[in-house]
Design a protein around this motif. Sequence first.
Motif, mmCIF file in Angstrom:
data_model
loop_
_atom_site.group_PDB
_atom_site.id
_atom_site.type_symbol
_atom_site.label_atom_id
_atom_site.label_comp_id
_atom_site.label_asym_id
_atom_site.label_seq_id
_atom_site.Cartn_x
_atom_site.Cartn_y
_atom_site.Cartn_z
ATOM 1 N N LEU A 127 50.490 9.150 -23.036
ATOM 2 C CA LEU A 127 49.157 9.466 -23.563
ATOM 3 C C LEU A 127 49.233 9.922 -25.015
ATOM 4 N N LEU A 128 50.282 10.667 -25.378
ATOM 5 C CA LEU A 128 50.440 11.094 -26.767
ATOM 6 C C LEU A 128 50.679 9.893 -27.682
ATOM 7 N N ILE A 129 51.446 8.913 -27.204
ATOM 8 C CA ILE A 129 51.647 7.688 -27.979
ATOM 9 C C ILE A 129 50.320 6.940 -28.103
ATOM 10 N N GLY A 130 49.550 6.931 -27.003
ATOM 11 C CA GLY A 130 48.229 6.309 -27.042
ATOM 12 C C GLY A 130 47.314 6.984 -28.048
ATOM 13 N N VAL A 131 47.380 8.311 -28.132
ATOM 14 C CA VAL A 131 46.580 9.045 -29.117
ATOM 15 C C VAL A 131 46.982 8.636 -30.532
ATOM 16 N N ALA A 132 48.294 8.526 -30.773
ATOM 17 C CA ALA A 132 48.777 8.147 -32.103
ATOM 18 C C ALA A 132 48.312 6.748 -32.493
ATOM 19 N N MET A 133 48.165 5.865 -31.496
ATOM 20 C CA MET A 133 47.807 4.481 -31.794
ATOM 21 C C MET A 133 46.306 4.258 -31.884
ATOM 22 N N PHE A 134 45.563 4.792 -30.931
ATOM 23 C CA PHE A 134 44.110 4.541 -30.943
ATOM 24 C C PHE A 134 43.322 5.738 -30.415
ATOM 25 N N GLY A 135 43.756 6.929 -30.799
ATOM 26 C CA GLY A 135 43.054 8.136 -30.392
ATOM 27 C C GLY A 135 41.772 8.352 -31.176
ATOM 28 N N LEU A 136 40.952 9.261 -30.681
ATOM 29 C CA LEU A 136 39.682 9.593 -31.325
ATOM 30 C C LEU A 136 39.915 10.617 -32.434
ATOM 31 N N ILE A 137 39.232 10.440 -33.542
ATOM 32 C CA ILE A 137 39.376 11.342 -34.686
ATOM 33 C C ILE A 137 38.162 12.262 -34.757
ATOM 34 N N ARG A 138 38.443 13.568 -34.786
ATOM 35 C CA ARG A 138 37.392 14.574 -34.938
ATOM 36 C C ARG A 138 37.859 15.618 -35.940
ATOM 37 N N ASN A 139 37.019 15.882 -36.922
ATOM 38 C CA ASN A 139 37.338 16.880 -37.959
ATOM 39 C C ASN A 139 38.689 16.601 -38.625
ATOM 40 N N GLY A 140 38.991 15.328 -38.815
ATOM 41 C CA GLY A 140 40.205 14.946 -39.510
ATOM 42 C C GLY A 140 41.463 14.945 -38.664
ATOM 43 N N ALA A 141 41.344 15.240 -37.364
ATOM 44 C CA ALA A 141 42.521 15.289 -36.479
ATOM 45 C C ALA A 141 42.380 14.252 -35.367
ATOM 46 N N ARG A 142 43.489 13.591 -35.043
ATOM 47 C CA ARG A 142 43.505 12.595 -33.973
ATOM 48 C C ARG A 142 44.224 13.221 -32.778
ATOM 49 N N ARG A 143 43.435 13.863 -31.888
ATOM 50 C CA ARG A 143 44.023 14.620 -30.776
ATOM 51 C C ARG A 143 43.506 14.179 -29.406
ATOM 52 N N TRP A 144 42.497 13.336 -29.363
ATOM 53 C CA TRP A 144 41.846 13.009 -28.102
ATOM 54 C C TRP A 144 41.949 11.505 -27.821
ATOM 55 N N ILE A 145 41.812 11.179 -26.546
ATOM 56 C CA ILE A 145 41.848 9.778 -26.139
ATOM 57 C C ILE A 145 40.840 9.584 -25.007
ATOM 58 N N ASN A 146 40.220 8.420 -25.014
ATOM 59 C CA ASN A 146 39.219 8.099 -23.990
ATOM 60 C C ASN A 146 39.872 7.248 -22.901
ATOM 61 N N VAL A 147 40.007 7.813 -21.703
ATOM 62 C CA VAL A 147 40.580 7.098 -20.556
ATOM 63 C C VAL A 147 39.548 7.075 -19.416
ATOM 64 N N GLY A 148 38.320 6.770 -19.779
ATOM 65 C CA GLY A 148 37.217 6.908 -18.824
ATOM 66 C C GLY A 148 36.510 8.224 -19.042
ATOM 67 N N MET A 149 37.274 9.217 -19.483
ATOM 68 C CA MET A 149 36.730 10.480 -19.964
ATOM 69 C C MET A 149 37.617 10.934 -21.111
ATOM 70 N N ILE A 150 37.078 11.749 -21.986
ATOM 71 C CA ILE A 150 37.808 12.173 -23.169
ATOM 72 C C ILE A 150 38.711 13.354 -22.808
ATOM 73 N N ILE A 151 40.034 13.200 -23.041
ATOM 74 C CA ILE A 151 40.988 14.254 -22.727
ATOM 75 C C ILE A 151 41.865 14.530 -23.938
ATOM 76 N N GLN A 152 42.529 15.691 -23.934
ATOM 77 C CA GLN A 152 43.482 16.067 -24.978
ATOM 78 C C GLN A 152 44.870 16.116 -24.345
ATOM 79 N N PRO A 153 45.653 15.028 -24.459
ATOM 80 C CA PRO A 153 46.941 14.934 -23.756
ATOM 81 C C PRO A 153 47.934 16.038 -24.096
ATOM 82 N N SER A 154 47.823 16.618 -25.295
ATOM 83 C CA SER A 154 48.775 17.662 -25.671
ATOM 84 C C SER A 154 48.706 18.852 -24.722
ATOM 85 N N GLU A 155 47.544 19.084 -24.103
ATOM 86 C CA GLU A 155 47.414 20.185 -23.153
ATOM 87 C C GLU A 155 48.275 19.955 -21.913
ATOM 88 N N ILE A 156 48.445 18.696 -21.526
ATOM 89 C CA ILE A 156 49.271 18.369 -20.358
ATOM 90 C C ILE A 156 50.709 18.826 -20.583
#
Length: 367
Positions: free
Chosen positions: A86-115
């Motif tokens: 998921l972290l690799i997925g964030v790096a490739m096509f994650g969502l950008i908010r406030n200049g940071a790419r930390r989230w990914i949409n997998v049916g719902m928006i999650i922050q994989p770093s928390e895992i």
Amino acid sequence: MNKRSPWQILQPYVQVFDGPLMLIVCLILALGTVTLYSAGIDFPGRVEDHVRNIMISFLVMWIAAMIPPQTLMRFAVPLYILGISLLIGVAMFGLIRNGARRWINVGMIIQPSEIMKIAMPMMLAWFFQKREGMTRWREFLVAGLLLVVPVGLIMRQPDLGTSLLVMAAGFYVIFFAGLSWKVIVAAVTVMLASLPVVWSMMHDYQRGRVLTLIDPTTDPLGKGFHIIQSTIAIGSGGITGKGWLNGTQAHLEFIPERTTDFIFAVFSEEFGLIGNGILLVLYLLLIGRSMLIAANAPTLFSRLLAGAITMIFFTYAFVNMGMVSGILPVVGVPLPFVSYGGTAFVTLGLGVGILMSIQRHRKLMQS
């Protein structure tokens, strides 16, 4: 046939909770909810959402407490691989908010770093359990590589606060597994020597946080505003505080992020030094009870995992109080069981649930 009472029906489900640990967590939650009510009085629905987050964390805690440590160990590798993917997925096509790419949409928006806050210590505890009794420098090197990969991916997002928490969680496992003090001293020396290189690689906002820590008055209405206002709130609380709902810094909106990262400033202003002392004692009791569970755990995996989770609680509290007090840079770390936030509550509830699972199944093995 005797009819069972409601307590007899519920008892097997309630007994999964460790009494002392549950009491301590509930007391911290009570203080946190009271403080959040005051801090979030201008945010409609904030308290209701907070109570919902608590209920979700209790559900996660209960489920985790029901799962035996042996089963948790089987989840370690898949959970780690999922987190890395998921972290690799964030790096490739994650969502950008406030200049940071930390989230990914997998049916719902999650922050994989928390895992990774839980997956990282689980993975390393599994690794050392499989190599129990034959730990050499090679094992520590492999463990370091397992730790560096997710930390590097999280720092790239960039998310300094979460990367530090994940790195700390992994380091605690490696340390408890028997890492030599000589290696730690050598690593610290290398880190200090590489500070100029690290400084050149840091983002502008990260450099700004360090400079603001050194002297927040250089930009009192900009980057230094957070620290200046929070320290004013803490100092103005005095010995007994201004009283619940009477905090001027909070209610006049001088404290930013007052329901999340800077809620400790609100608590300090309203309850003063006495309130801070009570909260610190509760955190010490939480860490003490958790460390006792870790010390009595029956297997290396459960001891390492419980010890790491205990130190994660310490790191959360220490870093949050430190940054709000102006002795550490602002890195966006919540105050455990006090700050508003859904993801953090789930992570903390999962950690407490794992501790309860270790304690419960130790008792079952002894009986």
